[in-house]
Design a protein around this motif. Sequence first.
Motif, PDB file in Angstrom:
ATOM      1  N   UNK A 463      37.549  38.957  42.367  1.00 27.56           N
ATOM      2  CA  UNK A 463      38.255  40.022  41.657  1.00 27.56           C
ATOM      3  C   UNK A 463      38.954  39.470  40.415  1.00 27.56           C
ATOM      4  N   UNK A 464      39.595  38.304  40.569  1.00 24.99           N
ATOM      5  CA  UNK A 464      40.280  37.673  39.433  1.00 24.99           C
ATOM      6  C   UNK A 464      39.277  37.290  38.348  1.00 24.99           C
ATOM      7  N   UNK A 465      38.098  36.837  38.758  1.00 26.80           N
ATOM      8  CA  UNK A 465      37.070  36.431  37.807  1.00 26.80           C
ATOM      9  C   UNK A 465      36.615  37.617  36.958  1.00 26.80           C
ATOM     10  N   UNK A 466      36.441  38.771  37.590  1.00 24.45           N
ATOM     11  CA  UNK A 466      36.040  39.971  36.845  1.00 24.45           C
ATOM     12  C   UNK A 466      37.115  40.342  35.829  1.00 24.45           C
ATOM     13  N   UNK A 467      38.373  40.232  36.238  1.00 22.96           N
ATOM     14  CA  UNK A 467      39.465  40.561  35.315  1.00 22.96           C
ATOM     15  C   UNK A 467      39.505  39.577  34.145  1.00 22.96           C
ATOM     16  N   UNK A 469      36.936  37.926  32.878  1.00 29.20           N
ATOM     17  CA  UNK A 469      35.783  38.211  32.018  1.00 29.20           C
ATOM     18  C   UNK A 469      36.026  39.468  31.179  1.00 29.20           C
ATOM     19  N   UNK A 470      36.695  40.440  31.787  1.00 26.61           N
ATOM     20  CA  UNK A 470      36.984  41.671  31.044  1.00 26.61           C
ATOM     21  C   UNK A 470      37.952  41.397  29.902  1.00 26.61           C
ATOM     22  N   UNK A 471      38.929  40.570  30.153  1.00 25.03           N
ATOM     23  CA  UNK A 471      39.885  40.195  29.117  1.00 25.03           C
ATOM     24  C   UNK A 471      40.948  41.237  28.836  1.00 25.03           C
ATOM     25  N   UNK A 472      41.035  42.254  29.650  1.00 28.05           N
ATOM     26  CA  UNK A 472      42.073  43.275  29.454  1.00 28.05           C
ATOM     27  C   UNK A 472      42.373  43.969  30.781  1.00 28.05           C
TER      28      UNK A 472
END
Length: 570
Positions: A463-467, A469-472
């Motif tokens: 979950x942290x990785x997706x956040x 990568x999203x950068x926001x």
Amino acid sequence: MNSFEQEIANALAATGAFEADAALKLISVPPDTTHGNFTLPCFSLAKTMRKAPKIIAEELAGQVKLPAGLSKVESVNGYLNFFIDRNFLAKSTLEAIAEKGLAYGHQESNGKVVCIDFSSPNIGKELAFHHLRSTMIGNSLSRIYKAAGYKVERINHLGDWGTAFGKLIVMYLRENRPTDQATLDSLTVKELNILYAAFSKACKEEPGLEDEARAAFTKLEQGDEFYRTLWSAFKAATLKELMRIYDMMGVGFDHYTGESFFEDKIPAILDELREKNLMIKSQDLDVVMLDEFDLNPCLIRKSDGSTLYATRDLAAADYRMKEYNFDKCLYVVDLGQALHFKQVFHVLKKMGREWYTNMYHIPFGVILQLVDGKWEKGKTRTGTASLLRDVIEAAQKKILEFIDAKNPELENKELIARQIGISALTFNDLKNSRVKDVRFDWDAVMSFEGDTGPYVQNAHVRLCSIMRKAGYTVPVSDVNYDQLADDAAYSLINLLSKKADKILGAVAADEPSVLAQYALEIAEAAHKFIHEDRVLGSAEEKSRLFLVQSTQIVLENVLDLLGLFPIRSM
């Protein structure tokens, strides 16, 4: 969120068929969500209404006015099945998480105090692997009770008094070890362990050595200045190592009040027992009879005047009530001490302490290992002795091998490996009912698949990785809840909505496994959502990312309440 159960109960009461409290007791959550989010059987009404439960349910389904947030009610074979409106659930749950953050699901202060006595190792010895159970069950309960609105007093009732110190003193002097202050200040707990082993070996050849140890403790208890100096040095050496291990594990205490702390409080207990004619002589021992409770006599004092665990626990209970005015006092101690606590609690009852009913023994089972195909109680084989520090080091080593193979450039990988290792040991200890014995198998405990600590930590990392990568992060105003109504998203949101109930359920049962199983459910639902609903680059990116960040917040706090490290990369 509102309590749907209470709202449903009130709506049913408005039909005249049920009393609200009676309806509330009947409402449950069906295991299969195709049968609704809540279900209520109508069989109890059959006799008074003189109708078949199936007919009663059908009639009530047409009469009941659904509370806000519920989309429909169905009648199925005498049951009323209520369904939550998915948009309402998503909006109310996720906006509450956005508002409360990590404190989502926590209760406001209830003004109550709980004392939690846990870990409580013996001074003069290193923490053994079996100490993990009391330490981490107590640590988790302390965090969960705080989240439930209690003021928590975390107490480490150190075993720093008793004949064991007579043994250390006898052996220390017998080996002519230096007694200057500089030498005593440099003592280590490893040296004390060696003294214990030497005493045990010597006793086999000199049975009289046990008597010397008892005499030495009596002398210590009577205030011998030199013996007190040795005892203080033994205690300081042990505490230094204990603090190091506790800090490594993320465990803290508000009070280190060992048995010796109550030394000057014991005379008042003895005086009261005598004045109330509760203490009698039996075979030259002072005891309190507990025949009326079908219990063996509680031993209060030995023939040489030395006190015992029970004496000190009586003094400690009195002190804790006076000092903290507790509403509950929990003793996180292994199942083998059940009789001891029954005796102590019933002596308090005979002494007129009405608050004895607020004292609870929180028992737990033993750690088992696989030996020749059978699970047996014994030492955990790590290649060295079963000291907790050795097990932690072995766990760290195993995880570090995994990291070196998968992500060798990871920053702070040794620290992260240790945190994953400790969390794996902890989760294996907490995931099932505490009274059950814990099966310890290295491969199973350290696996990143199945019901393990690494599995739930990996879900959080993902979950942290997706956040990252999203950068926001997504503001509430950018969310379209219609985009979170599919089955994968709904199942995850439905789980997140239950956090407050899970916390209160864990407190009601004094059972961290309630939250451990909840963590597994969230991890599984999160993996499924990410797999089925593409987040980054999708047309629904912002709404789905909002669910990802909400899930990360909830899972982080659940891991923290369990005493696991919510790491963000691995």
